[in-house]
Structure formats: C-alpha cells, structure tokens
Design a protein around this motif. Structure first.
Motif, PDB file in Angstrom:
ATOM      1  N   HIS A   1      10.246  -3.431  -8.180  1.00 24.70           N
ATOM      2  CA  HIS A   1      10.206  -3.402  -9.644  1.00 24.70           C
ATOM      3  C   HIS A   1       9.490  -4.590 -10.283  1.00 24.70           C
ATOM      4  CE1 HIS A   1      12.788   0.097  -9.702  1.00 24.70           C
ATOM      5  NE2 HIS A   1      13.635  -0.518  -8.896  1.00 24.70           N
ATOM      6  N   LEU A   2       9.261  -5.666  -9.543  1.00 23.91           N
ATOM      7  CA  LEU A   2       8.607  -6.842 -10.107  1.00 23.91           C
ATOM      8  C   LEU A   2       7.257  -7.131  -9.460  1.00 23.91           C
ATOM      9  CD1 LEU A   2      11.703  -9.231 -10.403  1.00 23.91           C
ATOM     10  CD2 LEU A   2      10.646  -7.846 -12.208  1.00 23.91           C
ATOM     11  N   VAL A   3       7.255  -7.311  -8.153  1.00 23.74           N
ATOM     12  CA  VAL A   3       6.025  -7.715  -7.467  1.00 23.74           C
ATOM     13  C   VAL A   3       5.013  -6.581  -7.404  1.00 23.74           C
ATOM     14  CG1 VAL A   3       5.051  -8.546  -5.293  1.00 23.74           C
ATOM     15  CG2 VAL A   3       7.235  -9.452  -6.113  1.00 23.74           C
ATOM     16  N   ARG A   4       5.450  -5.411  -6.975  1.00 27.84           N
ATOM     17  CA  ARG A   4       4.488  -4.337  -6.792  1.00 27.84           C
ATOM     18  C   ARG A   4       3.807  -3.899  -8.092  1.00 27.84           C
ATOM     19  NH1 ARG A   4       2.865   0.639  -6.166  1.00 27.84           N
ATOM     20  NH2 ARG A   4       1.662   1.066  -4.289  1.00 27.84           N
TER      21      ARG A   4
ATOM     22  N   ARG B   1       8.859  -9.591  12.836  1.00 27.04           N
ATOM     23  CA  ARG B   1       9.048  -8.223  13.296  1.00 27.04           C
ATOM     24  C   ARG B   1       7.869  -7.360  12.862  1.00 27.04           C
ATOM     25  NH1 ARG B   1      13.888  -6.794  10.082  1.00 27.04           N
ATOM     26  NH2 ARG B   1      13.128  -8.505   8.762  1.00 27.04           N
ATOM     27  N   VAL B   2       7.637  -6.318  13.635  1.00 27.10           N
ATOM     28  CA  VAL B   2       6.532  -5.406  13.352  1.00 27.10           C
ATOM     29  C   VAL B   2       7.044  -3.972  13.424  1.00 27.10           C
ATOM     30  CG1 VAL B   2       4.180  -4.748  13.933  1.00 27.10           C
ATOM     31  CG2 VAL B   2       4.993  -7.044  14.524  1.00 27.10           C
ATOM     32  N   THR B   3       6.804  -3.209  12.371  1.00 22.72           N
ATOM     33  CA  THR B   3       7.147  -1.787  12.365  1.00 22.72           C
ATOM     34  C   THR B   3       5.940  -1.007  11.860  1.00 22.72           C
ATOM     35  OG1 THR B   3       8.120  -2.026  10.160  1.00 22.72           O
ATOM     36  CG2 THR B   3       9.617  -2.135  12.039  1.00 22.72           C
ATOM     37  N   ASP B   4       5.867   0.266  12.207  1.00 18.62           N
ATOM     38  CA  ASP B   4       4.710   1.070  11.844  1.00 18.62           C
ATOM     39  C   ASP B   4       4.891   1.739  10.487  1.00 18.62           C
ATOM     40  OD1 ASP B   4       2.252   2.370  12.090  1.00 18.62           O
ATOM     41  OD2 ASP B   4       3.155   4.114  13.040  1.00 18.62           O
ATOM     42  N   ASN B   5       3.975   1.436   9.565  1.00 19.66           N
ATOM     43  CA  ASN B   5       3.905   2.115   8.269  1.00 19.66           C
ATOM     44  C   ASN B   5       5.167   1.961   7.434  1.00 19.66           C
ATOM     45  OD1 ASN B   5       2.518   3.693   6.320  1.00 19.66           O
ATOM     46  ND2 ASN B   5       3.627   5.519   6.982  1.00 19.66           N
ATOM     47  N   SER B   6       5.918   0.892   7.647  1.00 11.63           N
ATOM     48  CA  SER B   6       7.116   0.642   6.856  1.00 11.63           C
ATOM     49  C   SER B   6       7.496  -0.827   6.981  1.00 11.63           C
ATOM     50  CB  SER B   6       8.274   1.517   7.342  1.00 11.63           C
ATOM     51  OG  SER B   6       9.434   1.271   6.576  1.00 11.63           O
ATOM     52  N   CYS B   7       7.868  -1.430   5.875  1.00 12.56           N
ATOM     53  CA  CYS B   7       8.270  -2.831   5.885  1.00 12.56           C
ATOM     54  C   CYS B   7       9.495  -3.015   6.791  1.00 12.56           C
ATOM     55  CB  CYS B   7       8.600  -3.263   4.457  1.00 12.56           C
ATOM     56  SG  CYS B   7       9.117  -4.978   4.303  1.00 12.56           S
ATOM     57  N   PRO B   8       9.501  -4.015   7.676  1.00 12.83           N
ATOM     58  CA  PRO B   8      10.711  -4.283   8.461  1.00 12.83           C
ATOM     59  C   PRO B   8      11.910  -4.476   7.532  1.00 12.83           C
ATOM     60  CG  PRO B   8       8.870  -5.528   9.350  1.00 12.83           C
ATOM     61  CD  PRO B   8       8.393  -4.920   8.065  1.00 12.83           C
ATOM     62  N   GLU B   9      13.012  -3.875   7.874  1.00 10.40           N
ATOM     63  CA  GLU B   9      14.181  -3.874   6.999  1.00 10.40           C
ATOM     64  C   GLU B   9      14.617  -5.291   6.643  1.00 10.40           C
ATOM     65  OE1 GLU B   9      18.314  -1.333   6.530  1.00 10.40           O
ATOM     66  OE2 GLU B   9      17.237  -1.379   8.453  1.00 10.40           O
ATOM     67  N   HIS B  10      14.842  -5.535   5.344  1.00  9.69           N
ATOM     68  CA  HIS B  10      15.251  -6.824   4.793  1.00  9.69           C
ATOM     69  C   HIS B  10      14.177  -7.912   4.951  1.00  9.69           C
ATOM     70  CE1 HIS B  10      19.122  -5.008   4.335  1.00  9.69           C
ATOM     71  NE2 HIS B  10      19.334  -4.932   5.639  1.00  9.69           N
ATOM     72  N   GLY B  11      13.005  -7.527   5.360  1.00  8.05           N
ATOM     73  CA  GLY B  11      11.919  -8.502   5.485  1.00  8.05           C
ATOM     74  C   GLY B  11      11.126  -8.594   4.203  1.00  8.05           C
TER      75      GLY B  11
ATOM     76  N   VAL C   1       0.833  -1.206   0.000  1.00  6.28           N
ATOM     77  CA  VAL C   1       0.000   0.000   0.000  1.00  6.28           C
ATOM     78  C   VAL C   1       0.863   1.249   0.000  1.00  6.28           C
ATOM     79  CG1 VAL C   1      -1.598   1.352   1.399  1.00  6.28           C
ATOM     80  CG2 VAL C   1      -2.020  -1.087   1.058  1.00  6.28           C
ATOM     81  N   ARG C   2       1.973   1.209   0.717  1.00  8.86           N
ATOM     82  CA  ARG C   2       2.874   2.362   0.731  1.00  8.86           C
ATOM     83  C   ARG C   2       3.870   2.228  -0.421  1.00  8.86           C
ATOM     84  NH1 ARG C   2       7.204   4.577   5.336  1.00  8.86           N
ATOM     85  NH2 ARG C   2       8.005   6.235   3.974  1.00  8.86           N
ATOM     86  N   HIS C   3       3.651   2.967  -1.477  1.00  7.90           N
ATOM     87  CA  HIS C   3       4.446   2.800  -2.697  1.00  7.90           C
ATOM     88  C   HIS C   3       5.887   3.264  -2.540  1.00  7.90           C
ATOM     89  CE1 HIS C   3       4.550   7.096  -3.852  1.00  7.90           C
ATOM     90  NE2 HIS C   3       3.370   7.143  -3.260  1.00  7.90           N
ATOM     91  N   ASP C   4       6.144   4.169  -1.581  1.00  9.30           N
ATOM     92  CA  ASP C   4       7.498   4.726  -1.447  1.00  9.30           C
ATOM     93  C   ASP C   4       8.239   4.166  -0.229  1.00  9.30           C
ATOM     94  OD1 ASP C   4       5.912   5.891   0.467  1.00  9.30           O
ATOM     95  OD2 ASP C   4       6.732   7.912   0.211  1.00  9.30           O
ATOM     96  N   ASP C   5       7.852   2.993   0.220  1.00 12.74           N
ATOM     97  CA  ASP C   5       8.506   2.395   1.392  1.00 12.74           C
ATOM     98  C   ASP C   5      10.006   2.228   1.108  1.00 12.74           C
ATOM     99  OD1 ASP C   5       9.453   0.636   3.442  1.00 12.74           O
ATOM    100  OD2 ASP C   5       7.405  -0.086   3.739  1.00 12.74           O
TER     101      ASP C   5
END
Length: 213
Positions: free
Chosen positions: A128-131, A173-183, A115-119
């Motif tokens: 570049h592929l999945v989204r 892991r859970v982070t707010d409004n951003s994908c957990p790094e390398h997850g 949903v967040r295109h600029d994460d």
C-alpha cells in the motif's frame, strides 16, 4: 583464469548494483565487460580481466561491441529517480536485438519483486505504500520482462526486495516468482553474488528468482 571462467558483460556496470556485479564477477575469475555511458568516470580499479566500454542501453548499435563474444549479458540498468521513462523496456528491445545479432543467448535481468503486483507475500506497507510509489518503475520492468520472455533467449529475471547498501550477508532466501515470506530487504552485494553464481550454474533458467533476507 580458470577453465570455468566466462565472458560477462554488465549493462549499467557503473551503477550501485552493476558495479558490485562487475567486482563480484572479477573476483570469481570471469572476464568482465562493464558497459557504461561514461567510461571516464568508472570508479572500479582497472585490471587484466576488466574491460570498460561506452554504450547506450537504448541503442542496439552501440551495444554491439559490448555484447559480441560474451557468454552472458547481465542487465543492471536503472534510472536515478522514481520514473523509468521507458529505460527498462527500451533497453530490453535494444539488448535483445544486439544479442540476437551477436548470437549470445544467456540473459540475466535485475528487476524487482514489485513486478508481480499480486504477490501474496507482500507486507501491507509494501503493497500500500512502496509499490504505489514505484508503479511506473514496476510497469516498465514488467514490460522489459515480457519483451525478453517473448524471445528464444535463455533468460533469468532476478527480483530483489528492497535494496540496501550494506555489506553482503550471504544469508538470504530465494523463491520462484514470489517474495520469500516475511522478507522485505536484501543487500546489493548479495544480489550481485547471486547473479554471478547464476551465470556460472544456470539453476534458474527461464524463471524469476526473488531474493530476500
């Protein structure tokens, strides 16, 4: 039942994540309503604390019986293909209307980190592929979130990374409004467990927790 048990309705309760959410909520001792299009094919074992009702998530009138008397509404709806066809946004409009009529305030919607295109934590292949492949889905999820966010409901948007049909790990892991790094992945079982725990604890009210291993 225990004193902390709640009444929870899972919209899309017959889907892969929805069904796991129903089962997780039952195991936690909650009274669960699974709202599905075809109750006759609902696969879970029926029990004292499980009710299965017919509902069309796009039709607020058909949601009245499912939502009335609930402490929380969990939306686990999703289309079978790569196009949303307005399912998320239409469902949000109908659900909000039914919740407001019933006086139910707590809403948890399962969407996606996409949903967040600029994460900034997206990997290159996801960006570049999945989204791009899921552009229609993510756009409708985003509209769903906007529609709910504009209300006075007590909302939480649960945003998993790539959903996998593996046993729950309990290690994510859970982070707010951003994908957990390398997850980049999460099991459906872990998402269901997080949702049910959030219903009970309300630690992420009016936020968008993103989940990844």
């Amino acid at each position: 039942m225990n004193a902390s048990s709640k009444n929870i309705v899972v919209l899309g309760g017959g889907g892969r994540t929805g069904l796991l959410s129903v089962e997780e909520a039952r195991r936690a001792g909650h009274r669960v309503t699974a709202a599905v299009r075809t109750p006759e094919t609902f696969p879970a074992t029926r029990s004292e604390n499980l009710r299965v009702v017919r509902a069309d998530v796009r039709d607020s009138d058909s949601l009245d019986d499912a939502i009335r008397g609930q402490d929380a509404v969990v939306s686990a709806v999703g289309p079978s293909g790569r196009r949303a066809l307005g399912l998320y946004s239409d469902g949000a409009r109908a659900t909000v209307t039914a919740m407001q009529r019933a006086g139910v305030a707590r809403y948890l919607g399962i969407t996606s980190v996409g949903v967040r295109h600029d994460d900034p934590h997206f990997s290159w292949w996801y960006r570049h592929l999945v989204r791009p492949l899921g552009r229609d889905l993510y756009a409708d999820m985003s509209l769903m979130e906007d529609l709910v966010r504009a209300t006075d409901l007590d909302w939480t948007f649960v945003r998993p990374t790539y959903l996998q049909d593996r046993p729950a790990t309990g290690a994510y892991r859970v982070t707010d409004n951003s994908c957990p790094e390398h997850g980049w992945r999460i099991t459906r079982g872990d998402v269901a467990r997080f949702v049910v725990e959030e219903v009970a604890r309300s630690r992420w009210s009016r936020r968008a927790p993103s989940l990844a291993e």
